[in-house]
Enzyme design. Structure first.
Site, PDB file in Angstrom:
ATOM      1  N   GLU A   1     -77.605  49.189  42.940  1.00  0.00           N
ATOM      2  CA  GLU A   1     -78.794  49.235  42.085  1.00  0.00           C
ATOM      3  C   GLU A   1     -79.342  47.830  41.855  1.00  0.00           C
ATOM      4  OE1 GLU A   1     -77.511  53.197  39.521  1.00  0.00           O
ATOM      5  OE2 GLU A   1     -77.792  51.282  38.481  1.00  0.00           O
TER       6      GLU A   1
ATOM      7  N   GLU B   1     -70.526  45.210  51.284  1.00  0.00           N
ATOM      8  CA  GLU B   1     -69.193  45.826  51.178  1.00  0.00           C
ATOM      9  C   GLU B   1     -68.248  44.993  50.315  1.00  0.00           C
ATOM     10  OE1 GLU B   1     -69.250  48.634  52.056  1.00  0.00           O
ATOM     11  OE2 GLU B   1     -69.978  49.044  54.062  1.00  0.00           O
TER      12      GLU B   1
ATOM     13  N   GLN C   1     -73.868  24.459  67.079  1.00  0.00           N
ATOM     14  CA  GLN C   1     -73.609  23.026  67.184  1.00  0.00           C
ATOM     15  C   GLN C   1     -73.242  22.637  68.612  1.00  0.00           C
ATOM     16  OE1 GLN C   1     -74.260  21.329  64.531  1.00  0.00           O
ATOM     17  NE2 GLN C   1     -73.771  19.284  65.305  1.00  0.00           N
TER      18      GLN C   1
ATOM     19  N   GLY D   1     -76.287  22.672  70.686  1.00  0.00           N
ATOM     20  CA  GLY D   1     -77.300  21.707  70.295  1.00  0.00           C
ATOM     21  C   GLY D   1     -78.668  22.347  70.143  1.00  0.00           C
TER      22      GLY D   1
END
Length: 398
Positions: free
Chosen positions: A146, A383, A356, A359
């Protein structure tokens, strides 16, 4: 202890590879606009609802999956399922995640497909809801979260009050997966007790045509398939007593049992995704040269990959141990939370390391890394957040 994969898992993985090659890959080739760099623009319309062409693909794969016996395979044989155990399902989930984004995510139905919660259906409900769900004729959604309550779901504001032979539901749900397309919703509402009580919450089966029930805003989620999540609104929505799933006031435990299995599947999926990104990075590190030699020969790169490979193996063994305990009827609340916690971190670390290593190339939409980078972040939230997993682990320890 036997660390080999169950033979059933090996067989299912092989069958799934064949199924994807024969049934799914041709659709991916034909409708590659839904998988390319501009997939977010192609999948949804101006209202952020998935376009009919894309929905037709999802439904076609679902039907083919039903015919092949993959859809609902974790459900008991008595309702038409494959009776696959938790460990096997998780191993298969890892295997399915070890590939680039594609239409294969529709094979099992996800949150819109069969769920063990519906084993609480009575005979009439099985005929009306569970059987057509197993046949892929309809889909559902799990309406728990909710606007003011996510981690503290048992503090829900949605109420259902008895009025004669009917229940009157009022409230709102958010971030509900498959909500825009579900034929019925499993709606959790407080029916008795005080705010925060674990008891006093009931699950109702609510048809999409029910007066007072409507789909609200469709959410725009980072990295996930667009048009998948939405709000649900209940304004004096009336349902009969026959729409109660299971027992009145006992719905929350069913919800938590479902989420527990889901946490293991998340960890397994994280392992598969991380393995996919590791393999991509290894190949790139072998081929990409700087200053006269492959970057994989440099400790700055190779040590990152070594750490990632180690983390993958750790989470793999952790989720499999948790699944093994559950399959053997043992309490595994601590282990499933550990697996989910470390799996979520693994998914994020793998995407970061892959980007990384690659690149600038990893930052571009030509490769799936940037999408994985964006989609991995939600692993630490749905979850049960990282913080909820740590709280659960601490409670189990103390």
């Amino acid at each position: 202890m036997d660390f080999s994969e169950p033979s059933e898992a090996v067989q299912i993985k092989k069958a799934l590879d064949d199924f994807i090659d024969q049934e799914v890959a041709p659709l991916e080739n034909e409708y590659d606009q839904f998988l390319g760099a501009d997939y977010e623009k192609e999948i949804v319309d101006d209202e952020h609802r998935q376009v009919p062409e894309y929905r037709n693909i999802v439904e076609e794969i679902r039907q083919k999956s039903v015919e092949a016996g993959f859809y609902g395979m974790t459900m008991p044989e008595e309702v038409g399922g494959g009776d696959v155990d938790i460990l096997t399902r998780a191993i298969v989930g890892e295997h399915m995640s070890n590939r680039p984004p594609g239409f294969h995510s529709s094979i099992f139905g996800g949150a819109g497909g069969p769920t063990p919660i519906l084993l609480n259906c009575d005979e009439r409900q099985r005929e009306e809801y569970l059987e057509p769900l197993m046949d892929g004729e309809i889909t559902t959604c799990f309406a728990l979260t909710e606007p003011g309550h996510g981690s503290d779901a048992h503090h829900m504001d949605t109420r259902a009050e008895k009025d004669g032979d009917e229940w009157v539901i009022n409230g709102q749900k958010v971030y509900i997966t498959n909500a825009p397309y579900a034929d019925f919703a499993m709606v959790f509402a407080r029916t008795s007790g005080d705010d925060g009580d674990l008891s006093g919450i009931t699950c109702f089966l609510v048809d999409k045509e029910t007066p007072g029930f409507e789909v609200g805003k469709i959410h725009r989620a980072m990295g996930m398939t667009p048009g998948t999540h939405a709000e649900l609104h209940f304004d004096d929505c009336r349902v009969g007593e026959e729409q109660v799933l299971g027992e009145v006031d006992a719905g929350f435990q069913s919800a938590m049992d479902w989420i527990g299995g889901g946490r293991i599947n998340i960890a397994a999926g994280a392992v598969g995704t991380a393995e996919f990104l590791l393999d991509m990075s290894l190949e790139y590190a072998r081929d990409r040269e700087t200053f006269g030699k492959p970057i994989g020969h440099r400790q700055g790169i190779s040590f990152q990959l070594a750490e990632l490979a180690t983390d993958i193996e750790q989470v793999r063994q952790l989720y499999r141990y948790a699944a093994w305990k559950m399959d053997n009827g043992e309490r595994a609340r601590k282990e499933e939370s550990m697996a989910k916690l470390r799996g979520a971190k693994l998914a994020n670390d793998a995407a970061d390391i892959a980007m990384q290593v690659h690149g600038g190339a990893g930052f571009m939409k030509d490769l799936p890394i940037e999408r994985n980078y964006r989609s991995a972040r939600v692993f630490r939230i749905f979850e049960g957040t990282d913080e909820i997993q740590k709280r659960t682990i601490a409670r189990e320890l103390i």
